[in-house]
Design an enzyme around this catalytic site. Structure first.
Site, PDB file in Angstrom:
ATOM      1  N   LYS A  82       0.857  -1.199   0.000  1.00  0.00           N
ATOM      2  CA  LYS A  82       0.000   0.000   0.000  1.00  0.00           C
ATOM      3  C   LYS A  82       0.879   1.230   0.000  1.00  0.00           C
ATOM      4  CE  LYS A  82      -4.091   1.857   0.266  1.00  0.00           C
ATOM      5  NZ  LYS A  82      -3.642   2.851  -0.717  1.00  0.00           N
ATOM      6  N   LYS A 106       4.459   2.290   8.811  1.00  0.00           N
ATOM      7  CA  LYS A 106       3.261   3.070   9.127  1.00  0.00           C
ATOM      8  C   LYS A 106       2.036   2.171   9.230  1.00  0.00           C
ATOM      9  CE  LYS A 106       3.101   6.878   6.906  1.00  0.00           C
ATOM     10  NZ  LYS A 106       2.916   7.901   5.848  1.00  0.00           N
ATOM     11  N   LYS A 118       5.474   2.361  -2.708  1.00  0.00           N
ATOM     12  CA  LYS A 118       5.437   3.767  -3.119  1.00  0.00           C
ATOM     13  C   LYS A 118       5.752   3.839  -4.600  1.00  0.00           C
ATOM     14  CE  LYS A 118       4.555   7.683  -0.960  1.00  0.00           C
ATOM     15  NZ  LYS A 118       3.526   7.823   0.075  1.00  0.00           N
ATOM     16  N   THR A 202      -5.716  12.305   6.794  1.00  0.00           N
ATOM     17  CA  THR A 202      -4.350  12.511   7.276  1.00  0.00           C
ATOM     18  C   THR A 202      -4.292  13.715   8.208  1.00  0.00           C
ATOM     19  OG1 THR A 202      -3.539  11.609   5.179  1.00  0.00           O
ATOM     20  CG2 THR A 202      -1.933  12.694   6.599  1.00  0.00           C
ATOM     21  N   ASN A 233      -3.917  19.028   1.740  1.00  0.00           N
ATOM     22  CA  ASN A 233      -4.832  18.146   2.457  1.00  0.00           C
ATOM     23  C   ASN A 233      -4.345  17.825   3.858  1.00  0.00           C
ATOM     24  OD1 ASN A 233      -6.746  17.986   0.499  1.00  0.00           O
ATOM     25  ND2 ASN A 233      -6.191  15.963  -0.234  1.00  0.00           N
ATOM     26  N   SER A 361      -7.607   4.843   4.164  1.00  0.00           N
ATOM     27  CA  SER A 361      -7.449   4.124   2.895  1.00  0.00           C
ATOM     28  C   SER A 361      -7.803   2.650   3.079  1.00  0.00           C
ATOM     29  CB  SER A 361      -6.012   4.247   2.383  1.00  0.00           C
ATOM     30  OG  SER A 361      -5.798   5.484   1.759  1.00  0.00           O
TER      31      SER A 361
END
Length: 428
Positions: A82, A106, A118, A202, A233, A361
């Site tokens: 992810k 994370k 990523k 976030t 954001n 997410s």
């Protein structure tokens, strides 16, 4: 300074700003505390898969340009990889490697059953038209199709990408597999299977983390002067939520610089100005300074929400905050971290503080798989539970090992991934 000393100094600075080396250094410290075996360390430190692709795009002029793209899957022991996809001119492989590893830790620290990945494309998206961006996104998606999938690797928005980018990725993937596959990405528009609360997640996670961290220091929001670096954001929403909680937000910044009002900014007015003008430039009722100078303002709470390597050995001694909560990925270098720890500054690290995004997410992915969607109240309530639980887990480990919040976060995350690795074993 001799030539040899100058070269050595330059190399040292390059090492400080290399995000993958910073991640690896912190990993090693946490692994030492856990007594992790050398073989397990080697497995968990290295990315599982790295893909570099060339992306030919027909520009509006008819000319063909070739862009470079990356997708790094650091680890998928606990579930699908992810992680976001960023479009930026300075994207490089070590940065993507580091960000993928941070995603592994994370997800683990908030106990979300994902691994880390990523992606990035070397491009300045501001120089491209909407049509060129769409063609670039679709071609990049096609190039990395072999390693994507709802059970394999689930991208999300990151720097300079958004829900429209995710819609293009979802559509491209769906056309190739001949079925509508909403769970292939998160951070999508609501009409395509996105989740309520995802855009704010976030920033909301950062706000929750600030609140929990203040409690450990015996501080109260109404007596806390806050500086937020960034206004997107994460920074913009985070600053607005802090403002609503009673914090005095005295500074916020964007690519044009920072604005400062010692009496506290009117955050709704600031965000309205940004929406209408696209920048903080010429915002009234505030002083304008360089963006990096805001990091050195006299404040209680500093929330860097921009990009990597903002607090470094060069400026750390001028940082005055008592508490730093990292909304961005990797904003504090390892060298600066040590100085802050020596001074007793509490730093809540990125892999904990900004994990609200990946948590929601995960909620979005679950909702897509179920075909049943939750109210925003349910999403926010479950996010709150996850963030508070993660903070408390890390704080207990911090006290147990007498380490910083960052090393405690790594200990929690690495121990969970290592446990799964040992249980699953190696196929002989």
């Amino acid at each position: 300074m001799s030539t040899g000393s100058a070269v050595a100094s330059q190399a040292s600075q390059q090492d400080e700003f290399n995000p993958f080396l910073a991640m690896a250094e912190r990993f090693d410290v946490a692994a030492d505390h856990l007594g992790l075996e050398p073989g397990v360390r080697e497995v968990l430190r290295a990315p599982d898969r790295e893909l570099i692709v060339s992306i030919p795009v027909v520009m509006d002029s008819g000319q063909v340009r070739v862009f470079k793209g990356y997708r790094v899957q650091h680890n998928y022991l606990r579930g699908p990889a992810k992680g976001g996809i960023r479009f930026a001119p300075d994207v490089h492989l070590d940065e993507v490697r580091a960000l993928a590893a941070w995603m592994t830790w994370k997800c683990s620290v908030v106990n979300v059953p994902f691994g880390g990945a990523k992606g990035g494309v070397v491009v300045n998206p501001r120089e491209l038209s909407m049509g060129e961006l769409e063609r670039l996104t679709r071609r990049y998606t096609t190039a990395i199709m072999d390693i994507l999938g709802p059970d394999r690797d689930v991208p999300a928005p990151d720097m300079n990408t958004n829900e429209q980018t995710m819609a293009w990725i979802m559509d491209t993937y769906s056309m190739h597999v001949r079925r509508s596959t909403t769970a292939i990405v998160t951070g999508k528009p609501l009409s395509l299977g996105g989740s309520l609360g995802r855009t704010e997640a976030t920033g909301r996670g950062v706000m929750i983390t600030c609140r929990e961290a203040l409690r450990t220091l015996g501080m109260r929001p109404e007596n806390t002067r806050a500086v937020v670096q960034g206004s997107g954001n994460v920074g913009g929403i985070g600053a607005l939520l802090l403002h609503r909680e009673g914090y005095k937000v005295i500074s916020i910044s964007d690519i044009s610089g920072a604005i400062v009002n010692d009496k506290g900014l009117d955050l709704p007015a600031v965000l309205t100005w940004i929406r209408e003008h696209g920048t903080l430039e010429k915002f009234p009722e505030a002083d304008h300074i360089e963006g990096t100078a805001a990091l050195e303002l006299d404040c209680d709470l500093l929330v860097p929400c921009a990009t990597e390597n903002q607090i470094t050995s060069r400026n750390v001694d001028d940082v005055k905050a008592k508490l730093i909560v990292e909304g961005a990925n990797g904003p504090t270098t390892a060298a600066a971290d040590k100085r802050l720890e020596e001074r007793g500054v509490l730093v809540v690290p990125d892999i904990l503080a900004n994990a609200g995004g990946v948590t929601v997410s995960y909620f979005e992915w679950v909702q897509d798989r179920m075909g049943y969607f939750w109210t925003e109240e349910i999403v926010n309530s479950r996010l709150e539970q996850a963030m508070v639980s993660a903070f408390n887990d890390v704080d207990r480990v911090r006290r147990r090992y007498d380490v910083s919040m960052r090393i405690a976060s790594y200990i929690v995350a690495i121990e969970r991934v290592a446990e799964v690795y040992k249980l699953r074993g190696i196929l002989g």
